[in-house]
Structures are given as structure tokens and as C-alpha cells.
Design an enzyme around this catalytic site. Sequence first.
Site, PDB file in Angstrom:
ATOM      1  N   CYS A   1      36.093  61.507  35.177  1.00  0.00           N
ATOM      2  CA  CYS A   1      36.995  61.979  34.126  1.00  0.00           C
ATOM      3  C   CYS A   1      37.369  60.764  33.310  1.00  0.00           C
ATOM      4  O   CYS A   1      38.147  59.925  33.750  1.00  0.00           O
ATOM      5  CB  CYS A   1      38.242  62.652  34.700  1.00  0.00           C
TER       6      CYS A   1
ATOM      7  N   CYS B   1      41.370  61.121  31.909  1.00  0.00           N
ATOM      8  CA  CYS B   1      42.498  60.928  32.822  1.00  0.00           C
ATOM      9  C   CYS B   1      41.880  60.754  34.201  1.00  0.00           C
ATOM     10  O   CYS B   1      41.239  59.755  34.427  1.00  0.00           O
ATOM     11  CB  CYS B   1      43.508  62.068  32.742  1.00  0.00           C
ATOM     12  N   SER B   2      42.079  61.687  35.076  1.00  0.00           N
ATOM     13  CA  SER B   2      41.395  61.610  36.361  1.00  0.00           C
ATOM     14  C   SER B   2      41.269  63.014  36.916  1.00  0.00           C
ATOM     15  O   SER B   2      41.511  63.256  38.090  1.00  0.00           O
ATOM     16  CB  SER B   2      42.146  60.716  37.339  1.00  0.00           C
ATOM     17  N   CYS B   3      40.886  63.952  36.057  1.00  0.00           N
ATOM     18  CA  CYS B   3      40.767  65.343  36.489  1.00  0.00           C
ATOM     19  C   CYS B   3      39.753  65.439  37.614  1.00  0.00           C
ATOM     20  O   CYS B   3      38.711  64.787  37.586  1.00  0.00           O
ATOM     21  CB  CYS B   3      40.331  66.214  35.318  1.00  0.00           C
TER      22      CYS B   3
END
Lengths: 87, 199
Positions: B107, B110-112
Site C-alpha cells: 500500500c 498508507c498501509s492498507c
Amino acid sequence: MSGIHDMGGNLGLGAVDVRDDGVGFHHEWEARVFAINRLLLERGLYTLDEFRYAIERMEPERYLAASYYERWLHAIEVLLAEKGILS
Amino acid sequence: MSDHDHDHESSAALSNRVKTLVAQLEQRDLLTEAKLDATVETFLLKATPANGGRVVARAWVDAAFKQRLLDDASAAVAEIGIDMSHWAPVKLRAVENTDREHNVIVCTLCSCYPIALLGPSPAWYKSAEYRSRTVREPRAVLAEFGVALPPDVRINVWDSTSELRYIVVPRRPQASEGLSEAELAALVTRDGLVGTALL
């Protein structure tokens, strides 16, 4: 316009630190931030999009200095203040 | 404390900030300590890579399930009792590794991450290095994880968003013919489900 969060393809970064201690939350407060966000999303106080955008709006220096769940905490505080829920 | 007079807040300071926030939310009847504890506990019990392992093992033994998984992963994981959507509308897509193609998820924004299937994400998934470089030089990044793929294997990089998340269906390990579905599920690792490991 691309913000600091938009990291895809950025140059000049080194090797990935692939070490992993297998721990999801390193501090109790991180787990609590996770749970607070979940409960507030469930209550419909803000949406996931608003939450993500609140992180993306962080000042670049602050974004980079903050840990992952610190960014979450910041976003929750900002959204609750903006919506007049907390002062 | 001003927001700008420090580079990095200590964990103790952050812990206090969270305490203050919880107290304010409790005062406004928006949550309770008990509900918070229960949420953390349930989450930690339920969101583990064992869920991803169950999905993949089912796909390995049941070709029709695999097809449904590749067609509509959100519906397929719901079939085996995994709820992806109860706190935010998130769509899941499964991508299958073959002898010709390897998939890896990232991601960049963000850090999905499909946390219900994989548990909390590791630090490296959230790092600037992984987020920046995986889309530009996936082969080099995979090498840092010890994954060496033949040059003719195509690498697909899937960039997650808050609405659409991915899970990799790794190749079934060789010599796993006699194993039960539960034994197969135990062979599936979190990194295998992200695409940063082979099984």
C-alpha cells in the site's frame, strides 16, 4: 498534488528491514488506538475516507517522524476536533 | 504541549494522550473502557493469518471455491465465515501465483492491509522503504526477503487502497498431496499471503 504519504516509486530509499518480531502492537496504547478508531468508525462519527485523509493532511515532517499508530491517534484527535465532538 | 516542539513523542507521552482521549470519549458516552478492552481482545483473537491460511487451503483443495475466490473474494471468504466488512466497507480481491506469475501486495498511500485475514501488519509493510520501492523494483525488494524468482516469472504488484485490499494465493507446496485441508492451512504463512515469501 502528491503528498508525503504518496510514497510509491520514491527514490533514494534503502533496503527494507525485513525483520519481524511477530508482535502486532508494541505498546498497549497502540492496541487502544486501533480499538478506539474501530469503535468510532462503527458509530459513524467519521468515515474511513475521512480518517485516511486526516493522516494524509499531516505536515510532512510530522508524518515522517510519527510512528504508524501515532498517525492514527493524530487523525482521530483532528477529526473529533473538526467535528466539534471534542474540544 | 505544542505539536511542533519535538521530533518524536515518547511512548509514555503517547500513552497519556490516549488516556486523555479515552476519558473524553467516555465522558461523552461514546465508548467505555470495557468496550475498548473487549474490542482489542476480540480483534486479537479473531484477526490472525490462520484465516488467510484457511482460505488458501480451501482454494487448493476445491477448484470451484478457488474460482469463486478469484471472481469475488469478499463473497468467497464470507462463505467460510470470515467477515471482512463489519467495520468499514472493504472489498477483497484474491490474486493467484502460478509458475508464470508471482503477486505481491503493497500500500503505497498508507498501509492498507486485509487485517481480518492476516492479523496486524508487520513493521516492514508500513515502512517507507517497502511502500516506495515495491512498485518500482519488486524483484530487488523480494530478494531482500530471500525470494528469488526465475527471470521469466512475471511479478504483479498490487497497490491496496482503503476500499480494495488484496490477498495472494500462493502456489501449493510440492509433495503436499496427502495432507488434509487443516494441515495445508498450517503451511500457509503471512508473508506467503502478502507475496514476500514462497511456500
